[in-house]
Design a protein around this motif. Structure first.
Motif, PDB file in Angstrom:
ATOM      1  N   LYS A 100       0.390  -0.955  -0.009  1.00 21.57           N
ATOM      2  CA  LYS A 100      -0.180   0.186   0.129  1.00 21.57           C
ATOM      3  C   LYS A 100       0.408   1.667   0.010  1.00 21.57           C
ATOM      4  O   LYS A 100       0.037   2.179  -0.653  1.00 21.57           O
ATOM      5  CB  LYS A 100      -0.698  -0.189   1.153  1.00 21.57           C
ATOM      6  N   TRP A 143       4.081   1.682  -0.711  1.00 24.44           N
ATOM      7  CA  TRP A 143       4.883   1.803  -2.342  1.00 24.44           C
ATOM      8  C   TRP A 143       3.891   2.849  -3.085  1.00 24.44           C
ATOM      9  O   TRP A 143       4.091   3.252  -3.956  1.00 24.44           O
ATOM     10  CB  TRP A 143       5.270   0.139  -2.087  1.00 24.44           C
ATOM     11  N   ALA A 144       2.519   1.449  -3.296  1.00 24.66           N
ATOM     12  CA  ALA A 144       1.819   1.865  -4.449  1.00 24.66           C
ATOM     13  C   ALA A 144       1.478   3.645  -4.274  1.00 24.66           C
ATOM     14  O   ALA A 144       1.140   4.428  -5.420  1.00 24.66           O
ATOM     15  CB  ALA A 144       0.247   1.215  -4.388  1.00 24.66           C
ATOM     16  N   GLU A 145       1.152   3.989  -3.117  1.00 26.95           N
ATOM     17  CA  GLU A 145       1.002   5.212  -3.270  1.00 26.95           C
ATOM     18  C   GLU A 145       2.026   6.097  -2.995  1.00 26.95           C
ATOM     19  O   GLU A 145       1.912   7.678  -3.750  1.00 26.95           O
ATOM     20  CB  GLU A 145       0.120   5.634  -1.396  1.00 26.95           C
ATOM     21  N   LYS A 146       2.830   6.039  -3.132  1.00 27.68           N
ATOM     22  CA  LYS A 146       4.143   7.041  -3.121  1.00 27.68           C
ATOM     23  C   LYS A 146       5.236   6.747  -4.685  1.00 27.68           C
ATOM     24  O   LYS A 146       5.829   7.451  -5.190  1.00 27.68           O
ATOM     25  CB  LYS A 146       5.316   6.457  -1.968  1.00 27.68           C
ATOM     26  N   TYR A 147       4.378   5.942  -5.130  1.00 23.64           N
ATOM     27  CA  TYR A 147       4.367   5.290  -6.546  1.00 23.64           C
ATOM     28  C   TYR A 147       4.626   7.329  -7.941  1.00 23.64           C
ATOM     29  O   TYR A 147       5.643   7.278  -8.707  1.00 23.64           O
ATOM     30  CB  TYR A 147       4.573   4.282  -7.423  1.00 23.64           C
ATOM     31  N   PRO A 148       3.376   7.169  -7.912  1.00 26.79           N
ATOM     32  CA  PRO A 148       2.422   6.707  -7.356  1.00 26.79           C
ATOM     33  C   PRO A 148       1.604   5.623  -8.587  1.00 26.79           C
ATOM     34  O   PRO A 148       1.849   5.747  -9.524  1.00 26.79           O
ATOM     35  CB  PRO A 148       0.902   7.129  -7.504  1.00 26.79           C
ATOM     36  N   CYS A 149       1.019   4.295  -8.625  1.00 29.94           N
ATOM     37  CA  CYS A 149       0.710   3.524  -9.194  1.00 29.94           C
ATOM     38  C   CYS A 149      -0.731   2.629  -8.690  1.00 29.94           C
ATOM     39  O   CYS A 149      -1.130   2.471  -7.648  1.00 29.94           O
ATOM     40  CB  CYS A 149       1.602   2.303  -9.754  1.00 29.94           C
ATOM     41  N   ASP A 150      -1.921   2.519  -9.224  1.00 33.87           N
ATOM     42  CA  ASP A 150      -3.033   1.650  -9.121  1.00 33.87           C
ATOM     43  C   ASP A 150      -3.068   0.319 -10.186  1.00 33.87           C
ATOM     44  O   ASP A 150      -4.286  -0.262 -10.079  1.00 33.87           O
ATOM     45  CB  ASP A 150      -4.284   2.400  -9.509  1.00 33.87           C
ATOM     46  N   GLN A 169      -2.991   4.516 -13.820  1.00 40.32           N
ATOM     47  CA  GLN A 169      -2.248   5.405 -13.130  1.00 40.32           C
ATOM     48  C   GLN A 169      -0.181   4.293 -13.250  1.00 40.32           C
ATOM     49  O   GLN A 169      -0.527   3.753 -12.463  1.00 40.32           O
ATOM     50  CB  GLN A 169      -2.142   6.625 -11.899  1.00 40.32           C
ATOM     51  N   GLU A 170       0.569   5.453 -13.761  1.00 38.90           N
ATOM     52  CA  GLU A 170       2.090   4.636 -13.295  1.00 38.90           C
ATOM     53  C   GLU A 170       2.698   5.690 -13.777  1.00 38.90           C
ATOM     54  O   GLU A 170       3.327   6.987 -14.171  1.00 38.90           O
ATOM     55  CB  GLU A 170       2.469   3.426 -15.003  1.00 38.90           C
ATOM     56  N   ARG A 230      -0.382   8.366 -17.650  1.00 34.26           N
ATOM     57  CA  ARG A 230      -1.915   7.341 -17.688  1.00 34.26           C
ATOM     58  C   ARG A 230      -2.430   6.369 -18.830  1.00 34.26           C
ATOM     59  O   ARG A 230      -1.283   7.091 -20.275  1.00 34.26           O
ATOM     60  CB  ARG A 230      -2.917   7.908 -17.101  1.00 34.26           C
TER      61      ARG A 230
END
Length: 313
Positions: free
Chosen positions: A16, A18-25, A111-112, A116
């Protein structure tokens, strides 16, 4: 609550932040962690894609365990069956992983990092975004400023988009599929990129390289070929183990003296030939390109190649 559900919850807790910081979903939440639950599960902005694998210990898949997988995912993510897409992972032949298997067009944006991308969760075995190469795309973005970039076997153009985002002067993308080049154009438009500066070329990559004038050079070449291809649109067949010497050699001939070739593939038995390591400066960067959401360290291999008389990045 079964062991599968427990593991997915544990994985989510660790991913969680890591994904928020990257961010990516868009990321993998389960990767065959427990032998009896032989599936991989990818999360795409609120939807889930399940890849089923044959369990080598049985002739048939264990349906009881798969029911537990479905129930566990619905519980953890609070989604209904309409947000879960199931795909069968068997040994692929040629370009079969790219063939259309449905036509319901279940598309969405994910998002990556700063970009997007459009993914299609229903119509193909793969979604249009190889999640295991997320770190590879980040490397390209961080090393593309003021460079002329070539992306071969470009698929839906995610690597190209990262290169443009990273400040590349120009990005040339080559693929045989009109479908995927149209998809790449959509990804460019989604991110506000001017496609006229960054050509999308429909061609057999191998023939295109053979016909490319010797005078045309690039600063960064991204080369991630299929393991094997026998597409009817190609001349002959392609085998990455058999043909990688020639392919790398011709790419290096179009690489500027200080340029870098990023080469990768996902053939588990692949061995880089001694000829390649003798002719070029080679750095194995596989570990650097493995993202934290992938448990399988054999998902791909990656190298940086430079001219021996030149420098790398």
């Amino acid at each position: 609550m079964n062991s599968f559900t427990n593991r997915v919850r544990k994985n989510l807790r660790s991913l969680k932040g890591w994904a928020e910081k990257y961010p990516c979903d868009a990321f993998r939440v389960y990767d065959r962690d427990i032998p009896e639950f032989a599936v991989s599960v990818d999360y795409y902005a609120g939807a889930l894609v399940i890849y089923r694998y044959f369990n080598r210990q049985f002739e048939e898949r264990d349906e009881l365990h798969f029911v537990a997988v479905l129930d566990g995912l619905k519980e953890v993510f609070g989604v209904g069956s309409e947000q879960i897409f199931v795909k069968e992972r068997a040994r692929q032949k040629g370009l079969s992983q790219y063939q259309r298997v449905d036509s319901t067009e279940q598309r969405r944006q994910v998002q990556e990092g700063p970009l997007r991308f459009i993914v299609n969760l229903s119509d193909y075995l793969d979604t249009g975004l190889f999640l295991d190469h997320r770190s590879s795309r980040q490397w390209v973005r961080e090393n593309s400023a003021r460079k002329r970039v070539l992306n071969l076997f470009c698929y839906t153009g995610a690597v190209s988009a990262h290169a443009i985002s990273g400040g590349a002067d120009s990005v040339v993308s080559v693929d045989l599929s009109a479908t995927y080049l149209d998809w790449a154009a959509e990804n460019f438009a989604l991110n506000g990129f001017d496609a006229s500066r960054h050509p999308l070329i429909r061609a057999d990559v191998l023939r295109w390289l053979e016909e490319l004038p010797d005078s045309i050079k690039f600063d960064l070449i991204f080369l991630d070929p299929p393991s094997f291809s026998n597409s009817k649109k190609m001349d002959g067949t392609f085998d990455v183990q058999r043909d990688h010497e020639w392919l790398i050699d011709i790419c290096m001939s179009h690489l500027n003296p200080q340029g870098v070739l990023f080469f990768s593939n996902n053939l588990r038995s692949f061995k880089l030939s001694d000829k390649v390591t003798n002719q070029s400066a080679v750095q194995d960067i596989t570990r650097r390109t493995l993202p934290p959401d992938f448990r399988n360290e054999l998902i791909h291999r990656a190298w940086l190649l430079t001219h021996k008389q030149g420098g790398g990045t």
